[in-house]
Design a protein around this motif. Structure first.
Motif, PDB file in Angstrom:
ATOM      1  N   MET A   1       0.834  -1.194   0.000  1.00 33.90           N
ATOM      2  CA  MET A   1       0.000   0.000   0.000  1.00 33.90           C
ATOM      3  C   MET A   1       0.877   1.255   0.000  1.00 33.90           C
ATOM      4  O   MET A   1       1.815   1.366   0.777  1.00 33.90           O
ATOM      5  N   LYS A   2       0.551   2.176  -0.878  1.00 39.38           N
ATOM      6  CA  LYS A   2       1.329   3.407  -0.968  1.00 39.38           C
ATOM      7  C   LYS A   2       1.003   4.341   0.184  1.00 39.38           C
ATOM      8  O   LYS A   2      -0.128   4.401   0.641  1.00 39.38           O
ATOM      9  N   LYS A   3       2.011   5.072   0.612  1.00 37.93           N
ATOM     10  CA  LYS A   3       1.804   6.113   1.629  1.00 37.93           C
ATOM     11  C   LYS A   3       1.263   7.367   0.975  1.00 37.93           C
ATOM     12  O   LYS A   3       1.546   7.641  -0.177  1.00 37.93           O
ATOM     13  N   THR A   4       0.522   8.123   1.752  1.00 46.28           N
ATOM     14  CA  THR A   4       0.039   9.423   1.291  1.00 46.28           C
ATOM     15  C   THR A   4       0.796  10.505   2.044  1.00 46.28           C
ATOM     16  O   THR A   4       1.009  10.395   3.253  1.00 46.28           O
ATOM     17  N   TYR A   5       1.193  11.532   1.327  1.00 51.45           N
ATOM     18  CA  TYR A   5       1.892  12.673   1.917  1.00 51.45           C
ATOM     19  C   TYR A   5       1.043  13.914   1.704  1.00 51.45           C
ATOM     20  O   TYR A   5       0.330  14.034   0.717  1.00 51.45           O
ATOM     21  N   TYR A   6       1.123  14.810   2.650  1.00 48.56           N
ATOM     22  CA  TYR A   6       0.307  16.019   2.627  1.00 48.56           C
ATOM     23  C   TYR A   6       1.189  17.249   2.709  1.00 48.56           C
ATOM     24  O   TYR A   6       2.107  17.299   3.535  1.00 48.56           O
ATOM     25  N   ILE A   7       0.903  18.216   1.864  1.00 50.35           N
ATOM     26  CA  ILE A   7       1.508  19.539   1.966  1.00 50.35           C
ATOM     27  C   ILE A   7       0.378  20.408   2.504  1.00 50.35           C
ATOM     28  O   ILE A   7      -0.741  20.364   2.000  1.00 50.35           O
ATOM     29  N   TYR A   8       0.649  21.142   3.573  1.00 50.39           N
ATOM     30  CA  TYR A   8      -0.445  21.864   4.227  1.00 50.39           C
ATOM     31  C   TYR A   8      -0.025  23.265   4.644  1.00 50.39           C
ATOM     32  O   TYR A   8       1.163  23.542   4.817  1.00 50.39           O
ATOM     33  N   LEU A   9      -1.027  24.127   4.781  1.00 46.43           N
ATOM     34  CA  LEU A   9      -0.800  25.477   5.287  1.00 46.43           C
ATOM     35  C   LEU A   9      -1.686  25.699   6.499  1.00 46.43           C
ATOM     36  O   LEU A   9      -2.874  25.372   6.472  1.00 46.43           O
ATOM     37  N   LEU A  10      -1.077  26.228   7.538  1.00 44.57           N
ATOM     38  CA  LEU A  10      -1.783  26.595   8.755  1.00 44.57           C
ATOM     39  C   LEU A  10      -1.823  28.103   8.858  1.00 44.57           C
ATOM     40  O   LEU A  10      -0.930  28.790   8.373  1.00 44.57           O
ATOM     41  N   SER A  11      -2.844  28.601   9.547  1.00 47.10           N
ATOM     42  CA  SER A  11      -2.967  30.032   9.746  1.00 47.10           C
ATOM     43  C   SER A  11      -3.491  30.301  11.156  1.00 47.10           C
ATOM     44  O   SER A  11      -3.764  29.378  11.920  1.00 47.10           O
ATOM     45  N   ASN A  12      -3.621  31.585  11.468  1.00 47.70           N
ATOM     46  CA  ASN A  12      -4.202  32.013  12.741  1.00 47.70           C
ATOM     47  C   ASN A  12      -5.180  33.145  12.453  1.00 47.70           C
ATOM     48  O   ASN A  12      -5.481  33.438  11.300  1.00 47.70           O
ATOM     49  N   THR A  13      -5.682  33.791  13.484  1.00 45.25           N
ATOM     50  CA  THR A  13      -6.657  34.862  13.285  1.00 45.25           C
ATOM     51  C   THR A  13      -6.060  36.055  12.535  1.00 45.25           C
ATOM     52  O   THR A  13      -6.790  36.812  11.908  1.00 45.25           O
ATOM     53  N   LYS A  48      -5.079  26.764  12.472  1.00 46.18           N
ATOM     54  CA  LYS A  48      -6.162  26.573  11.510  1.00 46.18           C
ATOM     55  C   LYS A  48      -5.624  25.954  10.222  1.00 46.18           C
ATOM     56  O   LYS A  48      -4.756  26.532   9.576  1.00 46.18           O
ATOM     57  N   LEU A  49      -6.137  24.778   9.860  1.00 45.06           N
ATOM     58  CA  LEU A  49      -5.749  24.135   8.611  1.00 45.06           C
ATOM     59  C   LEU A  49      -6.543  24.789   7.482  1.00 45.06           C
ATOM     60  O   LEU A  49      -7.741  24.556   7.341  1.00 45.06           O
ATOM     61  N   VAL A  50      -5.879  25.632   6.703  1.00 45.23           N
ATOM     62  CA  VAL A  50      -6.581  26.401   5.672  1.00 45.23           C
ATOM     63  C   VAL A  50      -6.354  25.871   4.253  1.00 45.23           C
ATOM     64  O   VAL A  50      -7.054  26.273   3.328  1.00 45.23           O
ATOM     65  N   TYR A  51      -5.386  24.963   4.081  1.00 45.53           N
ATOM     66  CA  TYR A  51      -5.105  24.416   2.760  1.00 45.53           C
ATOM     67  C   TYR A  51      -4.317  23.128   2.911  1.00 45.53           C
ATOM     68  O   TYR A  51      -3.499  23.001   3.822  1.00 45.53           O
ATOM     69  N   TYR A  52      -4.572  22.176   2.010  1.00 42.94           N
ATOM     70  CA  TYR A  52      -3.732  20.983   1.947  1.00 42.94           C
ATOM     71  C   TYR A  52      -3.820  20.346   0.570  1.00 42.94           C
ATOM     72  O   TYR A  52      -4.777  20.556  -0.170  1.00 42.94           O
ATOM     73  N   GLU A  53      -2.783  19.605   0.233  1.00 42.38           N
ATOM     74  CA  GLU A  53      -2.714  18.804  -0.993  1.00 42.38           C
ATOM     75  C   GLU A  53      -2.257  17.412  -0.587  1.00 42.38           C
ATOM     76  O   GLU A  53      -1.574  17.257   0.419  1.00 42.38           O
ATOM     77  N   MET A  54      -2.607  16.427  -1.403  1.00 40.62           N
ATOM     78  CA  MET A  54      -2.180  15.052  -1.149  1.00 40.62           C
ATOM     79  C   MET A  54      -1.397  14.525  -2.341  1.00 40.62           C
ATOM     80  O   MET A  54      -1.699  14.869  -3.485  1.00 40.62           O
ATOM     81  N   THR A  55      -0.432  13.662  -2.061  1.00 43.95           N
ATOM     82  CA  THR A  55       0.330  12.987  -3.109  1.00 43.95           C
ATOM     83  C   THR A  55       0.874  11.678  -2.542  1.00 43.95           C
ATOM     84  O   THR A  55       1.022  11.540  -1.320  1.00 43.95           O
ATOM     85  N   ASP A  56       1.191  10.725  -3.408  1.00 46.49           N
ATOM     86  CA  ASP A  56       1.841   9.500  -2.937  1.00 46.49           C
ATOM     87  C   ASP A  56       3.336   9.507  -3.250  1.00 46.49           C
ATOM     88  O   ASP A  56       4.026   8.515  -3.053  1.00 46.49           O
ATOM     89  N   GLY A  59       9.019  12.610  -2.823  1.00 47.54           N
ATOM     90  CA  GLY A  59       9.917  13.571  -3.464  1.00 47.54           C
ATOM     91  C   GLY A  59       9.155  14.799  -3.941  1.00 47.54           C
ATOM     92  O   GLY A  59       9.598  15.938  -3.746  1.00 47.54           O
ATOM     93  N   TYR A  60       8.006  14.563  -4.551  1.00 48.79           N
ATOM     94  CA  TYR A  60       7.166  15.673  -4.992  1.00 48.79           C
ATOM     95  C   TYR A  60       6.695  16.495  -3.796  1.00 48.79           C
ATOM     96  O   TYR A  60       6.689  17.724  -3.841  1.00 48.79           O
ATOM     97  N   ALA A  61       6.300  15.819  -2.712  1.00 52.67           N
ATOM     98  CA  ALA A  61       5.797  16.520  -1.521  1.00 52.67           C
ATOM     99  C   ALA A  61       6.851  17.466  -0.955  1.00 52.67           C
ATOM    100  O   ALA A  61       6.561  18.616  -0.622  1.00 52.67           O
ATOM    101  N   ILE A  62       8.070  16.986  -0.867  1.00 57.06           N
ATOM    102  CA  ILE A  62       9.170  17.810  -0.345  1.00 57.06           C
ATOM    103  C   ILE A  62       9.425  19.002  -1.271  1.00 57.06           C
ATOM    104  O   ILE A  62       9.560  20.141  -0.831  1.00 57.06           O
ATOM    105  N   LYS A  63       9.453  18.732  -2.581  1.00 56.33           N
ATOM    106  CA  LYS A  63       9.680  19.782  -3.570  1.00 56.33           C
ATOM    107  C   LYS A  63       8.548  20.825  -3.531  1.00 56.33           C
ATOM    108  O   LYS A  63       8.799  22.023  -3.578  1.00 56.33           O
TER     109      LYS A  63
END
Length: 99
Positions: A1-13, A48-56, A59-63
């Protein structure tokens, strides 16, 4: 099973931003919300999780994380608003007893 990686952005008020990458988004957001990790997100209450992307592709996630970190504030805002125009916290109901 492939792992999923997330690129995410957090924010505050104040709409300050943090860009990160993880292989377990729920755990990582929980750690940020509980201020378990010393550093930028804890100091500025970025919870606050305001954005995220997923990839398997790790290398792409880090880039992609590095790419977004290098962007202007205007470009990051446009990215968030393409998915989340009201800057809502996607994780606001993930941990109901912690809210």
């Amino acid at each position: 099973m492939k792992k999923t990686y997330y690129i995410y952005l957090l924010s505050n008020t104040s709409k300050m931003l943090y860009t990160g990458m993880t292989n377990n988004l729920m755990r990582r957001v929980y750690q940020h919300k509980q201020k378990e990790i010393d550093g930028f997100t804890k100091k500025y209450n970025l919870h606050k999780l305001v954005y995220y992307e997923m990839t398997d592709d790790v290398g792409y996630a880090i880039k992609r994380e590095k790419q977004i970190k290098g962007w202007s504030r205007k470009k990051k805002n446009a990215l968030i608003e393409s998915m989340n125009p009201k800057w809502e916290d996607f994780a606001k109901d993930w941990f109901s007893s912690q809210n």
